[in-house]
Design an enzyme around this catalytic site. Structure first.
Site, short mmCIF file in Angstrom:
data_model
loop_
_atom_site.label_atom_id
_atom_site.label_comp_id
_atom_site.label_asym_id
_atom_site.label_seq_id
_atom_site.Cartn_x
_atom_site.Cartn_y
_atom_site.Cartn_z
CD GLU A 195 -2.42 -1.71 -0.03
OE1 GLU A 195 -2.76 -0.87 -0.87
OE2 GLU A 195 -2.56 -2.93 -0.23
CG ASP A 212 -2.50 -3.01 -6.65
OD1 ASP A 212 -1.70 -3.45 -5.82
OD2 ASP A 212 -3.21 -2.02 -6.46
#
Length: 374
Positions: A32, A123
């Protein structure tokens, strides 16, 4: 995650990757893109040379856009780490805009900067798992068109790894980044009403002529406040820390050294119980998904059971202790046995907030309250 476990996680993962692929691991992706400056020391202690976070972090340190086309040095107590700004622009052009949008952006940078490096990290889910992306990326040919565009421009555009950049180009300088995560996560960490207020402010001003200049100085929240916003996240976090502390004490004992397989099993289950996904949420669920919370508790309960075995508890047993288990400056009561573990909060009227069944690895109280969300 406790510092010892941060370092342990990275070393263990690097070991598995090196055994699997036969290549040395020099860099890492920070989950993250969470950043606190002490991470620089932890990451280098774990044997990592470079990492990547968002250019949002660098702008928060005061760097203008034109200075974000390379990598920088940062340090913690003299331990140097190379750190790349990942391009937010490319996060939105790849794969959501035609490939030419990415080429045009890179061409503009190449024409105005000597030996620039533009880093993209994101991602893998964007390439087929997110809704609609499989058809767009593969069936409609976006990925092939993107690779063709990179090849068609190879006379001025070089595709390289972060390692290639580190090995062939000097750093742009030194920087210290503020505590942060990616922009959207800092918004989700805000209390609901403040999040709505923030979104309205941005919406009202993002088309102002001076917005590109002053948006750099607009900040939302701090990622750790997911633990204060959601008590359910804090309960998982405190349970994880408690097990980590107990395991750390036991690991130094002769009993643990004589049972290396049990010690490894306990630590592996603890590491699995530290997976970041269920401790927060994004637009796809996270903390809101029961199977993710249950997976955390399954591994934490397994780690707890292994810790009890390491401490010598066998057969039928019951143990009761009082301590501040959930970090609220009040004591809770932990009732543990060979079958169940229960946590009771007397300061909340005797609230039973966790009830673990060891045989099935289930916390029967791993529920989530309803609450308003933007």
């Amino acid at each position: 995650i406790p510092r010892r476990d941060r370092v342990g996680q990275i070393r263990e993962y690097s070991r598995v990757l090196e055994q699997t692929f036969g290549a040395s691991v020099r860099g890492m992706w920070v989950p993250e893109r969470v950043w606190e400056q002490t991470f620089a020391g932890d990451i280098t202690d774990a044997g990592i040379e470079y990492t990547i976070v968002d250019d949002f972090h660098f702008r928060g340190a005061g760097l203008p856009e034109e200075n974000l086309h390379g990598y920088y040095l940062t340090e913690d107590e003299g331990r140097l780490l190379k750190i790349f700004p990942g391009s937010e622009k490319l996060r939105y052009t790849i794969p959501f805009q035609p490939p030419q949008a990415t080429i045009d952006y890179l061409r503009q940078i190449a024409d105005t900067h000597p030996w620039p490096v533009v880093a993209f990290g994101d991602d893998g889910e964007k390439f087929g798992t997110w809704p609609g992306t499989r058809e767009h990326v593969y069936d409609d040919g976006w990925l092939r068109s993107f690779f063709d565009a990179l090849l068609d421009n190879r006379d001025w555009l070089t595709v390289c790894t972060l390692a290639d950049a580190v090995d062939n180009l000097p750093p742009e300088g030194r920087v210290y980044l503020p505590d942060s995560s990616y922009r959207e996560m800092t918004e989700w960490a805000l209390p609901t009403q403040q999040q709505i207020t923030y979104q309205h402010l941005v919406h009202d001003h993002e088309h102002d002529p001076d917005w590109p200049q002053f948006k750099q100085f607009v900040r939302a929240g701090f990622w750790r406040n997911f633990l204060s916003k959601y008590p359910e996240s804090n309960e998982m976090y405190c349970r994880m820390r408690e097990i980590s502390d107990r395991l750390e004490l036991l690991a130094a004992t002769d009993e643990a050294r004589m049972q290396p397989e049990l010690l490894h099993r306990a630590r592996t289950a603890l590491y699995r119980g530290q997976c970041n996904c269920p401790y927060w949420h994004g637009v796809f669920g996270g903390l809101y998904l029961p199977h993710l919370r249950n997976a955390i508790y399954e591994n934490l309960i397994a780690a707890d059971t292994a810790v009890e075995q390491l401490s010598g508890r066998e057969g039928r047993w019951v143990h009761i202790e009082a301590a501040d288990f959930n970090l609220d400056a009040r004591k809770e009561v932990r009732l543990a046995s060979d079958r169940l573990v229960a946590y009771v909060a007397p300061a909340r009227g005797g609230h039973l907030y966790e009830l673990d069944v060891r045989s099935t690895g289930v916390n029967l109280l791993a529920t989530l309250n309803r609450r308003p969300e933007p």
